[in-house]
Write a protein that holds these residues in place. Structure first.
Motif, PDB file in Angstrom:
ATOM      1  N   LEU A  33       0.837  -1.204   0.000  1.00  0.00           N
ATOM      2  CA  LEU A  33       0.000   0.000   0.000  1.00  0.00           C
ATOM      3  C   LEU A  33       0.869   1.250   0.000  1.00  0.00           C
ATOM      4  N   LEU A  34       1.870   1.290   0.872  1.00  0.00           N
ATOM      5  CA  LEU A  34       2.749   2.467   0.935  1.00  0.00           C
ATOM      6  C   LEU A  34       3.483   2.673  -0.386  1.00  0.00           C
ATOM      7  N   GLY A  35       3.866   1.594  -1.050  1.00  0.00           N
ATOM      8  CA  GLY A  35       4.521   1.705  -2.356  1.00  0.00           C
ATOM      9  C   GLY A  35       3.613   2.349  -3.387  1.00  0.00           C
ATOM     10  N   LYS A  36       2.334   1.941  -3.406  1.00  0.00           N
ATOM     11  CA  LYS A  36       1.372   2.552  -4.336  1.00  0.00           C
ATOM     12  C   LYS A  36       1.198   4.029  -4.038  1.00  0.00           C
ATOM     13  N   LEU A  37       1.026   4.349  -2.747  1.00  0.00           N
ATOM     14  CA  LEU A  37       0.822   5.747  -2.355  1.00  0.00           C
ATOM     15  C   LEU A  37       2.057   6.588  -2.654  1.00  0.00           C
ATOM     16  N   GLN A  38       3.232   5.994  -2.489  1.00  0.00           N
ATOM     17  CA  GLN A  38       4.474   6.697  -2.778  1.00  0.00           C
ATOM     18  C   GLN A  38       4.528   7.103  -4.247  1.00  0.00           C
ATOM     19  N   LYS A  39       4.171   6.196  -5.122  1.00  0.00           N
ATOM     20  CA  LYS A  39       4.171   6.498  -6.560  1.00  0.00           C
ATOM     21  C   LYS A  39       3.163   7.587  -6.895  1.00  0.00           C
ATOM     22  N   ARG A  40       1.999   7.551  -6.252  1.00  0.00           N
ATOM     23  CA  ARG A  40       0.927   8.493  -6.581  1.00  0.00           C
ATOM     24  C   ARG A  40       1.144   9.881  -5.983  1.00  0.00           C
ATOM     25  N   THR A  41       1.807   9.955  -4.813  1.00  0.00           N
ATOM     26  CA  THR A  41       1.932  11.240  -4.126  1.00  0.00           C
ATOM     27  C   THR A  41       3.317  11.868  -4.236  1.00  0.00           C
ATOM     28  N   GLY A  42       4.332  11.051  -4.542  1.00  0.00           N
ATOM     29  CA  GLY A  42       5.696  11.568  -4.600  1.00  0.00           C
ATOM     30  C   GLY A  42       6.352  11.680  -3.235  1.00  0.00           C
ATOM     31  N   LYS A  43       5.674  11.219  -2.185  1.00  0.00           N
ATOM     32  CA  LYS A  43       6.236  11.258  -0.831  1.00  0.00           C
ATOM     33  C   LYS A  43       6.965   9.944  -0.554  1.00  0.00           C
ATOM     34  N   THR A  44       7.860   9.974   0.432  1.00  0.00           N
ATOM     35  CA  THR A  44       8.560   8.746   0.805  1.00  0.00           C
ATOM     36  C   THR A  44       7.640   7.869   1.646  1.00  0.00           C
ATOM     37  N   LYS A  45       7.999   6.593   1.745  1.00  0.00           N
ATOM     38  CA  LYS A  45       7.214   5.674   2.568  1.00  0.00           C
ATOM     39  C   LYS A  45       7.203   6.135   4.024  1.00  0.00           C
ATOM     40  N   ASP A  46       8.344   6.654   4.501  1.00  0.00           N
ATOM     41  CA  ASP A  46       8.410   7.143   5.882  1.00  0.00           C
ATOM     42  C   ASP A  46       7.475   8.324   6.091  1.00  0.00           C
ATOM     43  N   GLN A  47       7.440   9.248   5.134  1.00  0.00           N
ATOM     44  CA  GLN A  47       6.543  10.401   5.242  1.00  0.00           C
ATOM     45  C   GLN A  47       5.086   9.946   5.272  1.00  0.00           C
ATOM     46  N   LEU A  48       4.740   9.035   4.380  1.00  0.00           N
ATOM     47  CA  LEU A  48       3.370   8.541   4.314  1.00  0.00           C
ATOM     48  C   LEU A  48       2.991   7.764   5.565  1.00  0.00           C
ATOM     49  N   SER A  49       3.900   6.939   6.044  1.00  0.00           N
ATOM     50  CA  SER A  49       3.635   6.175   7.253  1.00  0.00           C
ATOM     51  C   SER A  49       3.395   7.099   8.430  1.00  0.00           C
ATOM     52  N   SER A  50       4.186   8.144   8.530  1.00  0.00           N
ATOM     53  CA  SER A  50       4.031   9.133   9.594  1.00  0.00           C
ATOM     54  C   SER A  50       2.661   9.835   9.497  1.00  0.00           C
ATOM     55  N   GLU A  51       2.281  10.233   8.281  1.00  0.00           N
ATOM     56  CA  GLU A  51       0.987  10.879   8.062  1.00  0.00           C
ATOM     57  C   GLU A  51      -0.155   9.949   8.479  1.00  0.00           C
ATOM     58  N   ILE A  52      -0.089   8.693   8.053  1.00  0.00           N
ATOM     59  CA  ILE A  52      -1.144   7.729   8.375  1.00  0.00           C
ATOM     60  C   ILE A  52      -1.227   7.514   9.879  1.00  0.00           C
ATOM     61  N   ASN A  53      -0.066   7.414  10.531  1.00  0.00           N
ATOM     62  CA  ASN A  53      -0.056   7.237  11.980  1.00  0.00           C
ATOM     63  C   ASN A  53      -0.704   8.430  12.694  1.00  0.00           C
ATOM     64  N   LYS A  54      -0.447   9.634  12.201  1.00  0.00           N
ATOM     65  CA  LYS A  54      -1.054  10.834  12.800  1.00  0.00           C
ATOM     66  C   LYS A  54      -2.562  10.836  12.585  1.00  0.00           C
TER      67      LYS A  54
END
Length: 57
Positions: A33-54
């Motif tokens: 899931l994070l890989g798909k979101l990374q491709k679509r948003t241009g954010k890193t997996k760490d950035q996305l994981s942090s956002e989701i956790n928040k």
């Protein structure tokens, strides 16, 4: 990942170009899931994981 339906709604609000297909989540597949979101948003997996956790707290 907390309440996934709530998080999914928040992600769709923040990233309007995400589709339901982009946001399909299956147990044990969070990295995929994070890989798909990374491709679509241009954010890193760490950035996305942090956002989701928040969003889930």
């Amino acid at each position: 990942m907390g309440n996934w339906n709530e998080i999914k709604g928040k992600l769709k609000q923040k990233y309007a170009d995400l589709t339901d297909d982009d946001l399909k989540y299956a147990d044990g597949k969070s990295d995929e899931l994070l890989g798909k979101l990374q491709k679509r948003t241009g954010k890193t997996k760490d950035q996305l994981s942090s956002e989701i956790n928040k969003m889930s707290s």
